[in-house]
Enzyme design. Structure first.
Site, mmCIF file in Angstrom:
data_model
loop_
_atom_site.group_PDB
_atom_site.id
_atom_site.type_symbol
_atom_site.label_atom_id
_atom_site.label_comp_id
_atom_site.label_asym_id
_atom_site.label_seq_id
_atom_site.Cartn_x
_atom_site.Cartn_y
_atom_site.Cartn_z
ATOM 1 N N LYS A 156 0.838 -1.203 0.000
ATOM 2 C CA LYS A 156 0.000 0.000 0.000
ATOM 3 C C LYS A 156 0.872 1.251 0.000
ATOM 4 C CE LYS A 156 -3.756 -2.479 2.261
ATOM 5 N NZ LYS A 156 -4.463 -2.859 3.489
ATOM 6 N N GLN A 212 -4.799 -1.340 9.634
ATOM 7 C CA GLN A 212 -4.644 -2.679 9.066
ATOM 8 C C GLN A 212 -5.190 -3.736 10.021
ATOM 9 O OE1 GLN A 212 -3.598 -3.292 5.947
ATOM 10 N NE2 GLN A 212 -3.743 -5.499 6.151
ATOM 11 N N ASP A 225 -11.365 2.510 3.813
ATOM 12 C CA ASP A 225 -11.725 1.083 3.797
ATOM 13 C C ASP A 225 -13.233 0.899 3.587
ATOM 14 O OD1 ASP A 225 -9.755 -0.902 4.052
ATOM 15 O OD2 ASP A 225 -9.438 -0.446 6.174
HETATM 16 N N1 GUN Z 1 -6.649 -6.840 6.249
HETATM 17 C C1 GUN Z 1 -6.949 -7.648 5.216
HETATM 18 N N2 GUN Z 1 -7.705 -6.977 4.313
HETATM 19 C C2 GUN Z 1 -7.892 -5.732 4.803
HETATM 20 C C3 GUN Z 1 -8.577 -4.581 4.324
HETATM 21 O O1 GUN Z 1 -9.198 -4.571 3.266
HETATM 22 N N3 GUN Z 1 -8.516 -3.489 5.116
HETATM 23 C C4 GUN Z 1 -7.852 -3.474 6.288
HETATM 24 N N4 GUN Z 1 -7.859 -2.345 7.001
HETATM 25 N N5 GUN Z 1 -7.202 -4.525 6.765
HETATM 26 C C5 GUN Z 1 -7.222 -5.647 6.012
#
Ligand code: GUN
Length: 281
Positions: A53, A97, A120
């Site tokens: 990311k 996360q 998100d």
């Molecule tokens: N962990 C696995 N997938 C995601 C996601 O789409 N967003 C977040 N914040 N954590 C994750």
């Protein structure tokens, strides 16, 4: 021969477009979109995702903050950090996360993110807006699947779609986006009695249940569109929720794993960050 939906190529195209937009904003306003990713603890998979990311943000010319906190972090400490970014005008998107360490109250943390910065799409305000068909920050993975439909000219209006999985991250928002696009949606899950029949009656199947090779050729009608959201590790190989080899010849369009939906998720995270940024003008 079915068309293989190339998520890797499409995601790169989107990221290139976002990079151009960010450069234009920088020229015109001196500002760029900013994303803060908070990573608590040392989960190896999370570390890989967060690095991806961060790299995607930097490549697009976005401001990128990766905030690493120890796995002993308390809910209050994390809430304070979220609030810091809530009040930072250079940050347009905040992502905590997941998964979080056990001592942390995940809901309290996710709901503390300002909904305007909730890239998100997990905040109840965005979930609600999405479900009443209003403009919302939508969760990245289902939003990425919608972009795939659009780019490949796959009609949704009036189509029967089976969504396999009812998670808050994929299944439920996927259903909301498809309903908004006038599809007829059946959401299947572990207690659904006749998944095979429902799939066979569907024009489109979106598989997001986390079971390797769950969707087999006998569940798929000729010419169906197959979207595989699954990422399962089997004997050190990544496989989807769809038996790709078996299903391939029956499908009209199909996404591979890897290189299908996965890369779209990060592209949509940047897209949501730009969207949140644009709303600040
Ligand atoms: N962990 C696995 N997938 C995601 C996601 O789409 N967003 C977040 N914040 N954590 C994750």
């Amino acid at each position: 021969m079915p068309t293989k939906i190339d998520g890797k190529e499409l995601a790169q195209k989107i990221r290139n477009g976002l990079k151009e937009k960010a450069a234009e904003y920088k020229d015109k306003t001196g500002r760029v979109p900013g994303l803060a990713v908070i990573l608590v603890g040392e989960d190896p998979a999370s570390q890989v995702y967060v690095r991806m990311k961060n790299k995607a943000c930097e490549e697009a010319g976005f401001k990128s903050v990766v905030d690493r906190m120890p796995d002993t972090t308390t809910t209050d400490e994390l809430l304070a950090r979220v609030d810091q970014y809530n009040n930072d005008s250079s940050i347009n998107g905040i992502l905590v996360q997941l998964p979080l360490p056990k001592q942390i109250d995940e809901k309290r943390v996710l709901y503390a993110i300002r909904s305007e910065k909730d890239v998100d799409g997990f905040h109840p305000v965005n979930v609600g807006l999405l479900n009443i068909g209003e403009d919302a920050l939508a969760p990245c993975t289902p939003a990425g699947v919608m972009v795939m439909f659009e780019e490949y000219g796959i009609e949704l209006s009036g189509k029967n779609v089976a969504v396999l999985g009812r998670s808050n991250i994929v299944g439920k928002p996927m259903a909301a986006l498809l309903i908004k696009a006038n599809a007829t949606v059946t959401v299947c899950h572990s207690r659904t009695k006749n998944i095979k029949d429902i799939c066979r009656r569907s024009d489109i199947i979106v598989a997001a249940i986390g079971k390797a090779n769950f969707v087999t050729a006998d569940m798929v009608s000729d010419g169906a569109v197959i979207i595989d959201v699954g990422i399962n590790r089997v004997e050190d190989k990544l496989v989807g929720d769809v038996d790709y080899e078996g299903v391939f010849s029956k499908a009209s369009y199909i996404t591979p794993v890897p290189g299908g939906v996965g890369p779209m998720t990060i592209a949509m995270l940047l897209s949501n960050t730009l969207k949140a940024f644009e709303k600040t003008f």
